[in-house]
Write an enzyme that holds these catalytic residues in place. Sequence first.
Site, mmCIF file in Angstrom:
data_model
loop_
_atom_site.group_PDB
_atom_site.id
_atom_site.type_symbol
_atom_site.label_atom_id
_atom_site.label_comp_id
_atom_site.label_asym_id
_atom_site.label_seq_id
_atom_site.Cartn_x
_atom_site.Cartn_y
_atom_site.Cartn_z
ATOM 1 N N SER A 34 45.276 39.174 40.374
ATOM 2 C CA SER A 34 44.966 40.522 39.896
ATOM 3 C C SER A 34 43.465 40.722 39.734
ATOM 4 O O SER A 34 42.665 39.773 39.808
ATOM 5 C CB SER A 34 45.652 40.794 38.550
ATOM 6 N N VAL A 35 43.097 41.970 39.482
ATOM 7 C CA VAL A 35 41.702 42.343 39.258
ATOM 8 C C VAL A 35 41.135 41.663 38.016
ATOM 9 O O VAL A 35 39.919 41.511 37.875
ATOM 10 C CB VAL A 35 41.585 43.888 39.135
ATOM 11 N N LYS A 36 41.992 41.226 37.108
ATOM 12 C CA LYS A 36 41.541 40.633 35.851
ATOM 13 C C LYS A 36 40.854 39.278 36.037
ATOM 14 O O LYS A 36 40.203 38.785 35.116
ATOM 15 C CB LYS A 36 42.724 40.488 34.899
ATOM 16 N N ASP A 37 40.992 38.670 37.216
ATOM 17 C CA ASP A 37 40.275 37.412 37.470
ATOM 18 C C ASP A 37 38.776 37.592 37.298
ATOM 19 O O ASP A 37 38.080 36.719 36.784
ATOM 20 C CB ASP A 37 40.557 36.921 38.900
ATOM 21 N N ALA A 90 38.029 37.770 33.473
ATOM 22 C CA ALA A 90 38.224 36.483 32.794
ATOM 23 C C ALA A 90 37.082 35.523 33.112
ATOM 24 O O ALA A 90 36.550 34.851 32.217
ATOM 25 C CB ALA A 90 39.561 35.883 33.202
#
Length: 483
Positions: A97-100, A103
Amino acid sequence: MSWIPSPSTARHLFYGILIGFSLSIASTSVVSAYRKRKGDSSAVRANLYPIELRSDEVLDGVTGLIGNTPLVRINSLSNALGVEILGKAEYLNPGGSVKDRVALRMIEDAEREGLLHPYTGSRIFEGTVGSTGISIATIARARCVGLPSSLGYDTTIIMPDDVALEKVKTLEALGADVERVRPASIVDKKQASLLATNAKRCYLRNLAREYALDFTSGNTHEAPEASLLSDHFHSHILKKTTSSVAVSMAVAANDEHHSRPRGFFADQFENRSNFDAHFTGTGPEIWRQTNGEVAAFVAGAGTGGTIAGTGHFLKSMADDVLVALADPEGSGLYNKVIKHGVMYDHKESEGTRRRHQVDTVVEGIGINRLTKNIVLALPVIDDAFRITDAEAVSMARFLVQRDGLFLGSSSAVNLVACVKLARKMGWSNGEKVVTVLCDSGARHYSKFWNDAYLSEAGIPIDVGIIQDLLTQPFPPMSSITKI
């Protein structure tokens, strides 16, 4: 006899045949010698120069896979509208996901500021509906460079008990400690013990912060306090703001304290690193991939980091780039942008909610409070679109049938908003509308891609909704309220 050549003619014919034969033999010998020499030379070169890998073709572990995702043309929508609907394929990041991006940036910034130290048994805490937790757990395990015996950072992820089950299983497979809690209103007295002192914060966020404080206190035997993360902000547009984003010991920099385990509260909602990940990564990538030809950028907002960071970068490059918010049902952001700044949705009224946080089958976007990252986004948002659950479900099924794209709920919401924006603006000359394909449908089997679940929730599964949206006339611009 007339057919017998004269002695002179016969002699010339004989010499001609002899010369031709000699030339044939000579040329064949020359070609054979050349081929043999070329083959020998190639063999020597093969021995002297083996296949070499360029340094940029070998990536540095899992984190090297993050970012630089492709921009994919959504053929069915683009062809139907006469514009270029382009999706940033963020689901191709290693954590899915884009959240990598977020994070990785949060952890790297925390390490630079001394709030996290590898190989100390430190633990990262976060409250999330899933994707950010998966990204944190993935990257946390990868932070063990140089010490094969190290397991990187431990993670504790706190999430509602009504999220898609596959997200929980993924986190557990990554070694994260998962605590699932029942979604509760800030004023829910039965859940009051789960809330920290700041009643205006999301209960998940407060619970994660509280756990991080307890972890740090238990490993240092000293009273913990909130530490500040330096504000690494790269935009000339915004002023710097102070953001408390981590829970760590405010202690002197010495080896003894650096070796102690710490609890780090990632705090994606308020952490400026969220914004920076997109301002320095997603935005520049989109600008490069489109050769600076971006008519609009469309994105949903959960924490607000994607639309804020990417939107600010694109507008810093070209003021006329239109930034639009895609907001699901139950979220108050649409009304905040459109309806005189009111953060409210009619489904949030007493007795009408299916769930506490956001009343929608869509996961990952939509919220009913202003985070610091959303506040950063508000000045660059030019328009907003409310997307229903039925529209999101229809778009997801439409894309599978027409493009072979198997996408998650927030990606579907973004693409519905792209269609509505293109229709509203009357674009049909190849204008480039860019959005984010946040994650794939693989994380949404139990809810968004579960026909039985949708039927029970009263959400129709009708591909015709998107087919009609692509063909029916859109109201004239003069009848649409503009921001």
